[in-house]
Design a protein around this motif. Structure first.
Motif, PDB file in Angstrom:
ATOM      1  N   PRO A 196       0.827  -1.212   0.000  1.00 19.04           N
ATOM      2  CA  PRO A 196       0.000   0.000   0.000  1.00 19.04           C
ATOM      3  C   PRO A 196       0.859   1.258   0.000  1.00 19.04           C
ATOM      4  O   PRO A 196       1.868   1.334   0.711  1.00 19.04           O
ATOM      5  CB  PRO A 196      -0.819  -0.109   1.294  1.00 19.04           C
ATOM      6  CG  PRO A 196      -0.062  -1.060   2.157  1.00 19.04           C
ATOM      7  CD  PRO A 196       0.623  -2.005   1.224  1.00 19.04           C
ATOM      8  N   PRO A 197       0.506   2.243  -0.821  1.00 17.47           N
ATOM      9  CA  PRO A 197       1.325   3.455  -0.899  1.00 17.47           C
ATOM     10  C   PRO A 197       1.140   4.353   0.319  1.00 17.47           C
ATOM     11  O   PRO A 197       0.138   4.276   1.029  1.00 17.47           O
ATOM     12  CB  PRO A 197       0.803   4.137  -2.165  1.00 17.47           C
ATOM     13  CG  PRO A 197      -0.613   3.685  -2.268  1.00 17.47           C
ATOM     14  CD  PRO A 197      -0.632   2.276  -1.743  1.00 17.47           C
ATOM     15  N   GLN A 198       2.109   5.216   0.527  1.00 17.65           N
ATOM     16  CA  GLN A 198       2.004   6.265   1.535  1.00 17.65           C
ATOM     17  C   GLN A 198       1.263   7.449   0.907  1.00 17.65           C
ATOM     18  O   GLN A 198       1.517   7.811  -0.236  1.00 17.65           O
ATOM     19  CB  GLN A 198       3.405   6.701   1.972  1.00 17.65           C
ATOM     20  CG  GLN A 198       3.423   7.920   2.884  1.00 17.65           C
ATOM     21  CD  GLN A 198       4.815   8.510   3.008  1.00 17.65           C
ATOM     22  OE1 GLN A 198       5.771   7.995   2.432  1.00 17.65           O
ATOM     23  NE2 GLN A 198       4.919   9.598   3.739  1.00 17.65           N
TER      24      GLN A 198
ATOM     25  N   VAL B 148       2.521   7.630  -2.762  1.00 17.69           N
ATOM     26  CA  VAL B 148       3.956   7.439  -2.990  1.00 17.69           C
ATOM     27  C   VAL B 148       4.284   5.971  -2.735  1.00 17.69           C
ATOM     28  O   VAL B 148       3.955   5.427  -1.680  1.00 17.69           O
ATOM     29  CB  VAL B 148       4.793   8.351  -2.074  1.00 17.69           C
ATOM     30  CG1 VAL B 148       6.271   8.233  -2.404  1.00 17.69           C
ATOM     31  CG2 VAL B 148       4.327   9.807  -2.190  1.00 17.69           C
ATOM     32  N   ALA B 149       4.956   5.332  -3.713  1.00 16.25           N
ATOM     33  CA  ALA B 149       5.195   3.893  -3.602  1.00 16.25           C
ATOM     34  C   ALA B 149       6.566   3.551  -4.162  1.00 16.25           C
ATOM     35  O   ALA B 149       7.090   4.249  -5.038  1.00 16.25           O
ATOM     36  CB  ALA B 149       4.112   3.121  -4.353  1.00 16.25           C
ATOM     37  N   PRO B 150       7.151   2.446  -3.710  1.00 14.66           N
ATOM     38  CA  PRO B 150       8.409   1.976  -4.303  1.00 14.66           C
ATOM     39  C   PRO B 150       8.169   1.420  -5.691  1.00 14.66           C
ATOM     40  O   PRO B 150       7.042   1.035  -6.043  1.00 14.66           O
ATOM     41  CB  PRO B 150       8.857   0.874  -3.329  1.00 14.66           C
ATOM     42  CG  PRO B 150       7.591   0.385  -2.699  1.00 14.66           C
ATOM     43  CD  PRO B 150       6.692   1.586  -2.601  1.00 14.66           C
TER      44      PRO B 150
ATOM     45  N   LEU C  85       7.779   6.158  -6.977  1.00 11.79           N
ATOM     46  CA  LEU C  85       6.738   6.439  -7.957  1.00 11.79           C
ATOM     47  C   LEU C  85       5.645   7.267  -7.296  1.00 11.79           C
ATOM     48  O   LEU C  85       5.363   7.114  -6.105  1.00 11.79           O
ATOM     49  CB  LEU C  85       6.135   5.146  -8.480  1.00 11.79           C
ATOM     50  CG  LEU C  85       7.055   4.249  -9.309  1.00 11.79           C
ATOM     51  CD1 LEU C  85       6.376   2.906  -9.545  1.00 11.79           C
ATOM     52  CD2 LEU C  85       7.406   4.922 -10.621  1.00 11.79           C
ATOM     53  N   PHE C  86       5.015   8.131  -8.075  1.00 13.49           N
ATOM     54  CA  PHE C  86       3.960   8.991  -7.560  1.00 13.49           C
ATOM     55  C   PHE C  86       2.681   8.785  -8.365  1.00 13.49           C
ATOM     56  O   PHE C  86       2.718   8.787  -9.598  1.00 13.49           O
ATOM     57  CB  PHE C  86       4.357  10.473  -7.645  1.00 13.49           C
ATOM     58  CG  PHE C  86       5.623  10.812  -6.921  1.00 13.49           C
ATOM     59  CD1 PHE C  86       5.623  11.016  -5.546  1.00 13.49           C
ATOM     60  CD2 PHE C  86       6.822  10.918  -7.603  1.00 13.49           C
ATOM     61  CE1 PHE C  86       6.791  11.320  -4.874  1.00 13.49           C
ATOM     62  CE2 PHE C  86       7.996  11.231  -6.945  1.00 13.49           C
ATOM     63  CZ  PHE C  86       7.982  11.435  -5.574  1.00 13.49           C
ATOM     64  N   LEU C  87       1.568   8.631  -7.658  1.00 10.26           N
ATOM     65  CA  LEU C  87       0.251   8.663  -8.269  1.00 10.26           C
ATOM     66  C   LEU C  87      -0.448   9.907  -7.749  1.00 10.26           C
ATOM     67  O   LEU C  87      -0.627  10.070  -6.536  1.00 10.26           O
ATOM     68  CB  LEU C  87      -0.548   7.409  -7.906  1.00 10.26           C
ATOM     69  CG  LEU C  87      -2.041   7.437  -8.254  1.00 10.26           C
ATOM     70  CD1 LEU C  87      -2.244   7.592  -9.753  1.00 10.26           C
ATOM     71  CD2 LEU C  87      -2.739   6.186  -7.724  1.00 10.26           C
TER      72      LEU C  87
END
Length: 334
Positions: free
Chosen positions: A239-241, A312-314, A261-263
């Motif tokens: 799960p992203p931050q 924000v995710a790896p 990576l950014f969404l």
């Protein structure tokens, strides 16, 4: 020659768009977020099917036609199925659910504007949910029981032998609005959801049924690939931050190292390459993939034009082959 076309907007409540005390009702399951609408919507029948499946809160279906003598418009009008399609709101307490129909306001349609070879149609539709939303407001009467007004204003321009043009010149600050073009493809999005501003101001004279519309902050829709990757990222095993960035802050700087990576969940980011602004991107955009694939250095500077919310995710949270395809699409400086 007769030209006939649709423009459609769907208004829906995405996850992470609700804040403050109102968010508690969503987290407890009393109210619900909406799944993102479909990628294509063609015609009023398609909107009716989506309404039956509870896929949106409000829809604006602008359907118009024009007859041309060569390039000169000679006759025009709105189609009978043009107008508001009202959704419903379901509220649940424990295992008991109740569905409330929305309250519709009259459709607003100015006289079509004819200029040279073009006819431009406009349509504003909206209303409010049937569920009360008691709250203090900064204007008289200072306390309201009814929910704020939601609306969109669509504009559709027809010409002989040329694709129809669609725009979203006005909309309420909440919720999210997606706009579909005459071919049914997702075309535009409202860039920022402002729940507080909507709750404080979207009633009475501060709506199109009073004295004013509100300009919509609009961006082009992201690619279908980004929508698929966004779905996988938000529901994956890593799960992203969630990060909030104020307007004016730099998210990444060209040339600096970076592996995240950014969404973009909400708001608008400016993309600058070598000091030149090459794009503005909005909700649904996936960013940062080129640094992951091309040596770990940021290839552009990202700056928050509005307040933004980012997931924000790896890099390992997303399929690398999809990242390669996305990187090829994102060479905006070229």
């Amino acid at each position: 020659m007769r030209v006939d076309a649709y423009a459609t907007s769907l208004s829906w409540i995405p996850s992470e768009s609700v804040s403050g005390w109102l968010r508690a009702s969503f987290e407890l399951g009393v109210a619900h977020y909406d799944e993102p609408p479909v990628d294509r919507v063609v015609g009023a029948d398609a909107v009716a099917h989506l309404r039956a499946d509870d896929r949106f809160r409000f829809a604006n279906v602008l359907h118009a036609w024009a007859e041309f003598d060569e390039e000169r418009p000679v006759e025009w009008g709105y189609a009978a199925d043009s107008g508001l399609v009202m959704g419903a709101t379901t509220v649940r307490v424990a295992s008991v659910g109740a569905t409330f129909a929305g309250y519709a306001l009259p459709d607003l349609r100015p006289e079509p504007a004819v200029t040279g070879d073009a006819v431009t149609f406009g349509q504003t539709v909206g209303g409010r949910t049937g569920v009360p939303l008691p709250r203090p407001v900064p204007h008289p009467p200072f306390v309201l029981w009814q929910a704020p007004i939601v609306w969109t204003t669509l504009r559709l321009t027809l010409r002989a032998g040329r694709p129809a043009e669609v725009d979203l010149p006005g909309a309420s600050a909440f919720p999210r609005h997606w706009v579909y073009g005459p071919d049914g493809a997702l075309l535009l999005k409202s860039g920022l959801t402002d729940q507080k501003g909507w709750m404080d101001h979207s009633f009475g004279p501060r709506t199109p049924w009073g004295e004013q519309d509100a300009p919509a902050l609009v961006v082009a829709a992201e690619s279908e690939l980004e929508r698929r990757m966004s779905h996988d990222l938000m529901r994956g095993e890593l799960p992203p931050q969630i990060r909030t960035v104020p307007a004016g802050d730099v998210v990444t700087r060209q040339g600096e190292p970076g592996a995240e990576l950014f969404l973009l969940l909400d708001g608008i980011l400016a993309v600058d390459v070598d000091g030149t602004r090459v794009a503005d991107v909005g909700p649904g955009a996936m960013l940062g993939e080129r640094a992951v694939l091309e040596g770990g250095r940021r290839t552009s500077t990202l700056t928050a034009v509005t307040p933004v919310r980012l997931a924000v995710a790896p890099a390992e949270a997303v399929d690398v082959e999809r990242l390669r395809v996305l990187a090829a699409l994102h060479r905006r400086e070229e």
